[in-house]
Design an enzyme around this catalytic site. Sequence first.
Site, PDB file in Angstrom:
ATOM      1  N   LYS A 244      -4.822 -63.342 -29.296  1.00  0.00           N
ATOM      2  CA  LYS A 244      -4.003 -63.691 -28.202  1.00  0.00           C
ATOM      3  C   LYS A 244      -4.034 -62.918 -27.071  1.00  0.00           C
ATOM      4  CE  LYS A 244       0.942 -64.064 -27.450  1.00  0.00           C
ATOM      5  NZ  LYS A 244       2.385 -64.352 -27.789  1.00  0.00           N
ATOM      6  N   ASP A 249       4.173 -60.889 -21.115  1.00  0.00           N
ATOM      7  CA  ASP A 249       5.080 -62.059 -21.510  1.00  0.00           C
ATOM      8  C   ASP A 249       6.566 -61.956 -20.704  1.00  0.00           C
ATOM      9  OD1 ASP A 249       6.083 -64.466 -22.487  1.00  0.00           O
ATOM     10  OD2 ASP A 249       5.838 -63.807 -24.590  1.00  0.00           O
ATOM     11  N   LYS A 256      12.867 -64.204 -20.850  1.00  0.00           N
ATOM     12  CA  LYS A 256      13.381 -63.243 -21.745  1.00  0.00           C
ATOM     13  C   LYS A 256      14.535 -62.491 -21.362  1.00  0.00           C
ATOM     14  CE  LYS A 256       9.024 -62.500 -24.323  1.00  0.00           C
ATOM     15  NZ  LYS A 256       9.383 -63.202 -25.811  1.00  0.00           N
ATOM     16  N   ASP A 267       1.288 -57.978 -25.504  1.00  0.00           N
ATOM     17  CA  ASP A 267       1.222 -59.276 -26.059  1.00  0.00           C
ATOM     18  C   ASP A 267      -0.298 -59.700 -25.994  1.00  0.00           C
ATOM     19  OD1 ASP A 267       2.719 -61.365 -27.124  1.00  0.00           O
ATOM     20  OD2 ASP A 267       2.938 -62.484 -25.354  1.00  0.00           O
ATOM     21  N   ASP A 326       8.697 -69.883 -23.676  1.00  0.00           N
ATOM     22  CA  ASP A 326       8.336 -68.474 -24.356  1.00  0.00           C
ATOM     23  C   ASP A 326       7.396 -68.766 -25.453  1.00  0.00           C
ATOM     24  OD1 ASP A 326       8.364 -65.720 -24.361  1.00  0.00           O
ATOM     25  OD2 ASP A 326      10.375 -65.670 -25.049  1.00  0.00           O
ATOM     26  N   GLU A 328       4.360 -69.556 -25.770  1.00  0.00           N
ATOM     27  CA  GLU A 328       3.151 -69.693 -24.807  1.00  0.00           C
ATOM     28  C   GLU A 328       1.861 -69.290 -25.605  1.00  0.00           C
ATOM     29  OE1 GLU A 328       4.890 -66.846 -24.916  1.00  0.00           O
ATOM     30  OE2 GLU A 328       3.337 -65.504 -25.069  1.00  0.00           O
ATOM     31  N   ARG A 330       0.886 -69.666 -28.724  1.00  0.00           N
ATOM     32  CA  ARG A 330       0.307 -70.743 -29.726  1.00  0.00           C
ATOM     33  C   ARG A 330      -0.572 -71.773 -28.392  1.00  0.00           C
ATOM     34  NH1 ARG A 330       5.907 -72.180 -31.976  1.00  0.00           N
ATOM     35  NH2 ARG A 330       6.089 -69.908 -31.568  1.00  0.00           N
TER      36      ARG A 330
HETATM   37  N1  BES Z   1       5.232 -62.637 -27.542  1.00  0.00           N
HETATM   38  C1  BES Z   1       6.216 -63.119 -28.164  1.00  0.00           C
HETATM   39  C2  BES Z   1       6.728 -62.699 -29.621  1.00  0.00           C
HETATM   40  C3  BES Z   1       7.005 -61.252 -29.970  1.00  0.00           C
HETATM   41  C4  BES Z   1       8.348 -60.987 -30.106  1.00  0.00           C
HETATM   42  C5  BES Z   1       6.153 -60.190 -30.048  1.00  0.00           C
HETATM   43  C6  BES Z   1       8.681 -59.586 -30.059  1.00  0.00           C
HETATM   44  C7  BES Z   1       6.357 -58.993 -30.279  1.00  0.00           C
HETATM   45  C8  BES Z   1       7.618 -58.636 -30.489  1.00  0.00           C
HETATM   46  C9  BES Z   1       6.086 -64.485 -28.060  1.00  0.00           C
HETATM   47  O1  BES Z   1       5.252 -65.358 -27.269  1.00  0.00           O
HETATM   48  C10 BES Z   1       7.519 -65.242 -28.041  1.00  0.00           C
HETATM   49  O2  BES Z   1       8.279 -65.134 -27.090  1.00  0.00           O
HETATM   50  N2  BES Z   1       7.903 -65.883 -29.143  1.00  0.00           N
HETATM   51  C11 BES Z   1       9.211 -66.631 -29.322  1.00  0.00           C
HETATM   52  C12 BES Z   1       9.053 -67.962 -29.899  1.00  0.00           C
HETATM   53  C13 BES Z   1      10.137 -68.971 -29.845  1.00  0.00           C
HETATM   54  C14 BES Z   1      10.377 -69.092 -28.242  1.00  0.00           C
HETATM   55  C15 BES Z   1       9.784 -70.085 -30.456  1.00  0.00           C
HETATM   56  C16 BES Z   1      10.057 -65.645 -30.078  1.00  0.00           C
HETATM   57  O3  BES Z   1       9.484 -65.361 -31.321  1.00  0.00           O
HETATM   58  O4  BES Z   1      11.216 -65.679 -29.711  1.00  0.00           O
HETATM   59 ZN    ZN Z   2       4.003 -63.871 -26.332  1.00  0.00          ZN
HETATM   60 ZN    ZN Z   3       6.694 -65.694 -25.454  1.00  0.00          ZN
END
Ligand code: BES
Ligand code: ZN
Ligand code: ZN
Length: 487
Positions: A244, A249, A256, A267, A326, A328, A330
């Site tokens: 990834k 992000d 966020k 990220d 968010d 993104e 995947r």
């Molecule tokens: N990059 C984040 C995940 C992340 C969070 C990595 C904290 C490291 C530390 C990812 O893109 C994300 O924002 N995921 C969301 C998914 C949700 C919207 C389904 C999450 O984990 O809140």
């Molecule tokens: Zn992310």
């Molecule tokens: Zn994200």
Amino acid sequence: MIFQLNKITPKEHAGTLVVLYGNEVSDRSLPLAKRELDYLKSRREQDASAIVRFDRLPDYLYFVNFDAEKPASECQEKLRRSAAKLVAMLRELRINEVTLTAEGTLPEEVVAFVEGMVLADYRFDRYKAKPENHVEKLVIDRAFLSQQELDANQRLWNRIFWCREWVNTPVADMNASDFADELQLIANDLGVACTVFDKKKIEALRMGGLLAVNKGSFDEPRFVVLEYKPANPINQQPVALVGKGIMYDTGGLNIKPDDYMQEMKSDMAGAATMASVLFAAADNQLPVHLVAFLPMTDNRPGFNAYAADDILTMYDGTTVEVINTDAEGRLILADAIAYAVDKYHPELLIDAATLTGAAVRAIGTFGIAAMQQNAANPLSLLRVVGDQVYERIAEFPFWEEYDELIKSDMADIKNCGIAQAGTITAGKFLAHFAKETPYVHLDIAGVAYFSKAQHYYAVGASGYGIRLLYAFLQTYDIMKNNTPVVS
Ligand code: BES
Ligand code: ZN
Ligand code: ZN
């Protein structure tokens, strides 16, 4: 850190000397008086992990004890952690040249200790007026380590260093095209094939996920394919490594909140990790044919940013309903995985991604959340070597019930499920694009970047997963022989 292998005579040594010693310490070869030796033994009895320092000004003498009775992997991890303690002590005294000798140790124990020193000595201090004290030169007693072994390990540690540098670099100084350029340079140097797809090419390939995430960004996306093919690989079909590469992000339009955005320069750690693993394999000429697929963009709410409710058509034709911008990672990974499967027919596909906050909530910062589809054996081997190098893996269930959670009313699937099992539904989303290909998903969200220093990891990027995957590739032939791996 510069390394040198020399013959060391502790009794005649001038300069700072570190002595690693196992269960027995003899006075024959050590520059210690009887009383000092007794003191050392009594300290050892009180606290087995104590580091004892004797001041022989202007030099210092350090004794690092380790428990050779412990299982090898535990003993080696203790050594890495002791090495981190030692580096902190050296930093305090601003010592930057050290000689290392040992008593009753195995080469792998010395390697583990040096590894701990190298990893712990890292600081992201490129932006500081005054860099911190570093161990600049380490002389190692040649009785304990061969040049060849040292060199191979040093090349691996160098890859971990660069992975950390990339991940720690702010997005303002490294966007997708900068990162792609950097990988291209290294690949050229190493004789690794590197293809960089620009936005036009990505459009032509109809990578709807990568393009959607990029819509809010000023900077173009990139899709980098690295291929390392040794002369006589043990695999007929390549092993695909997908990473990834979200350069930053923000969450996109589902921005966020509060301080959740902080540290999101990390990220792209998955892409940095996979590139580093492939380069390390090339450096040390591992006999495994590897191809890395690295989709890169930042995720921003600007311009014509993609929105929740959008329906995307991915590289393989699957339609995806966007529930949350968010989620993104995947989306860009789905295109990369589908492309890898379509064009390269890999015998195994592994991805690494800082994919879900839920992974961190589930297991904290102590390991990787892993899942597999048609790849029970590879994941078992990963678990075994993960325990050995102490970059560990927790396997999550991947039951078919979870598939239901990402079915969409509007499209084939959607980019997130319900609040529960978020790490697994993210994995399920990706597994859809791996199809029949044996697939291992590594969610490294908890370990790629540490907010607080931990043992031999300073604050910031860790490079966690590189040693794991490298060790996996080193032992890959065990699995190829079809012997089920038990753990
Ligand atoms: N990059 C984040 C995940 C992340 C969070 C990595 C904290 C490291 C530390 C990812 O893109 C994300 O924002 N995921 C969301 C998914 C949700 C919207 C389904 C999450 O984990 O809140
Ligand atoms: Zn992310
Ligand atoms: Zn994200």
